[in-house]
Design a protein around this motif. Structure first.
Motif, PDB file in Angstrom:
ATOM      1  N   ALA A   1      18.045 -20.191  16.860  1.00  6.86           N
ATOM      2  CA  ALA A   1      18.208 -20.069  15.408  1.00  6.86           C
ATOM      3  C   ALA A   1      18.707 -21.383  14.808  1.00  6.86           C
ATOM      4  O   ALA A   1      18.206 -21.834  13.770  1.00  6.86           O
ATOM      5  CB  ALA A   1      19.178 -18.930  15.080  1.00  6.86           C
ATOM      6  N   ALA A   2      19.674 -22.016  15.477  1.00  8.19           N
ATOM      7  CA  ALA A   2      20.197 -23.290  14.973  1.00  8.19           C
ATOM      8  C   ALA A   2      19.115 -24.364  15.008  1.00  8.19           C
ATOM      9  O   ALA A   2      18.974 -25.154  14.063  1.00  8.19           O
ATOM     10  CB  ALA A   2      21.404 -23.731  15.801  1.00  8.19           C
TER      11      ALA A   2
ATOM     12  N   GLN B   1      15.872 -23.856  14.879  1.00  8.60           N
ATOM     13  CA  GLN B   1      14.883 -23.556  13.840  1.00  8.60           C
ATOM     14  C   GLN B   1      15.382 -24.011  12.474  1.00  8.60           C
ATOM     15  O   GLN B   1      14.626 -24.572  11.679  1.00  8.60           O
ATOM     16  CB  GLN B   1      14.567 -22.057  13.827  1.00  8.60           C
ATOM     17  CG  GLN B   1      13.677 -21.621  14.969  1.00  8.60           C
ATOM     18  CD  GLN B   1      13.460 -20.120  14.994  1.00  8.60           C
ATOM     19  OE1 GLN B   1      14.272 -19.354  14.472  1.00  8.60           O
ATOM     20  NE2 GLN B   1      12.371 -19.701  15.608  1.00  8.60           N
ATOM     21  N   GLU B   2      16.660 -23.782  12.212  1.00  9.26           N
ATOM     22  CA  GLU B   2      17.237 -24.239  10.942  1.00  9.26           C
ATOM     23  C   GLU B   2      17.199 -25.764  10.856  1.00  9.26           C
ATOM     24  O   GLU B   2      16.840 -26.343   9.829  1.00  9.26           O
ATOM     25  CB  GLU B   2      18.667 -23.736  10.809  1.00  9.26           C
ATOM     26  CG  GLU B   2      19.298 -24.064   9.465  1.00  9.26           C
ATOM     27  CD  GLU B   2      20.680 -23.451   9.343  1.00  9.26           C
ATOM     28  OE1 GLU B   2      21.517 -24.087   8.678  1.00  9.26           O
ATOM     29  OE2 GLU B   2      20.914 -22.370   9.889  1.00  9.26           O
ATOM     30  N   GLN B   3      17.541 -26.417  11.970  1.00 10.59           N
ATOM     31  CA  GLN B   3      17.502 -27.881  12.011  1.00 10.59           C
ATOM     32  C   GLN B   3      16.072 -28.371  11.836  1.00 10.59           C
ATOM     33  O   GLN B   3      15.834 -29.380  11.153  1.00 10.59           O
ATOM     34  CB  GLN B   3      18.076 -28.368  13.336  1.00 10.59           C
ATOM     35  CG  GLN B   3      18.198 -29.868  13.435  1.00 10.59           C
ATOM     36  CD  GLN B   3      18.811 -30.303  14.764  1.00 10.59           C
ATOM     37  OE1 GLN B   3      19.124 -29.473  15.620  1.00 10.59           O
ATOM     38  NE2 GLN B   3      18.986 -31.591  14.934  1.00 10.59           N
TER      39      GLN B   3
ATOM     40  N   THR C   1      15.208 -28.101   8.191  1.00  7.60           N
ATOM     41  CA  THR C   1      15.885 -29.179   7.470  1.00  7.60           C
ATOM     42  C   THR C   1      15.187 -30.514   7.723  1.00  7.60           C
ATOM     43  O   THR C   1      14.961 -31.294   6.795  1.00  7.60           O
ATOM     44  CB  THR C   1      17.362 -29.265   7.913  1.00  7.60           C
ATOM     45  OG1 THR C   1      17.978 -27.997   7.689  1.00  7.60           O
ATOM     46  CG2 THR C   1      18.099 -30.339   7.160  1.00  7.60           C
TER      47      THR C   1
END
Length: 169
Positions: free
Chosen positions: A67-68, A70-72, A75
């Motif tokens: 999840a982190a 994917q968020e990165q 971004t």
């Protein structure tokens, strides 16, 4: 039937006692083996439970990391799109400024001759206009006297304004 001799009875009793001891020894070994198996089974069950808990924890950590990441990634993609837009804008600006830069380079190449021309004009301005002269006495190498068939307009133009050098820069 007669009774067995006492020696035979003693031997049979000794044999029965040995068999009984052997049975008791085997039962004790069986109990010890069962306890060992139960203890091993309990250790294996605890170890299995610990491994399952560790595996569950690893799964949760993996999911959090995914999840982190994917968020990165989102971004980073947004940053890339922003930077690409900035590059496109700068490319457009460069396209707009390129003709001006070429013009400035052309001006810079022509500056030294232009500076020389301006210096010559300043010198001519410093010298000032020629003193008025008598038209009947032309200077040697100067303009010839007016022709008889002249309309006279040339004279009027010559008398209108004396030549004065100046700069507009």
């Amino acid at each position: 039937m007669s009774a067995p001799p006492p020696l035979q009875i003693r031997e049979a009793n000794a044999h029965l006692a040995a068999v009984h001891r052997r049975v008791a020894e085997l039962e004790a070994r069986l109990d010890a083996a069962e306890r060992t198996v139960r203890a091993q089974a309990e250790r294996l069950a605890r170890h299995d439970q610990q491994l399952r808990a560790a595996l569950d924890e690893l799964g949760r950590a993996k999911d959090c990391e995914i999840a982190a990441l994917q968020e990165q990634l989102l971004t980073s993609e947004a940053t890339v799109h922003s930077l690409q837009a900035a590059v496109r804008q700068r490319d457009e600006l460069i396209g707009q400024l390129q003709p001006r830069a070429e013009l400035l380079q052309d001006i810079c190449r022509r500056r030294p001759p232009l500076a020389g021309l301006l210096a010559a004009l300043a010198e001519a301005e410093r010298l000032g206009p020629l003193p008025t002269r008598d038209p009947s006495h032309p200077l040697p190498g100067g303009p010839s006297p007016r022709l008889a068939n002249s309309t006279g307009e040339e004279e009027d133009r010559d008398r209108l304004q004396p030549a004065v050098f100046g700069t507009t820069v």
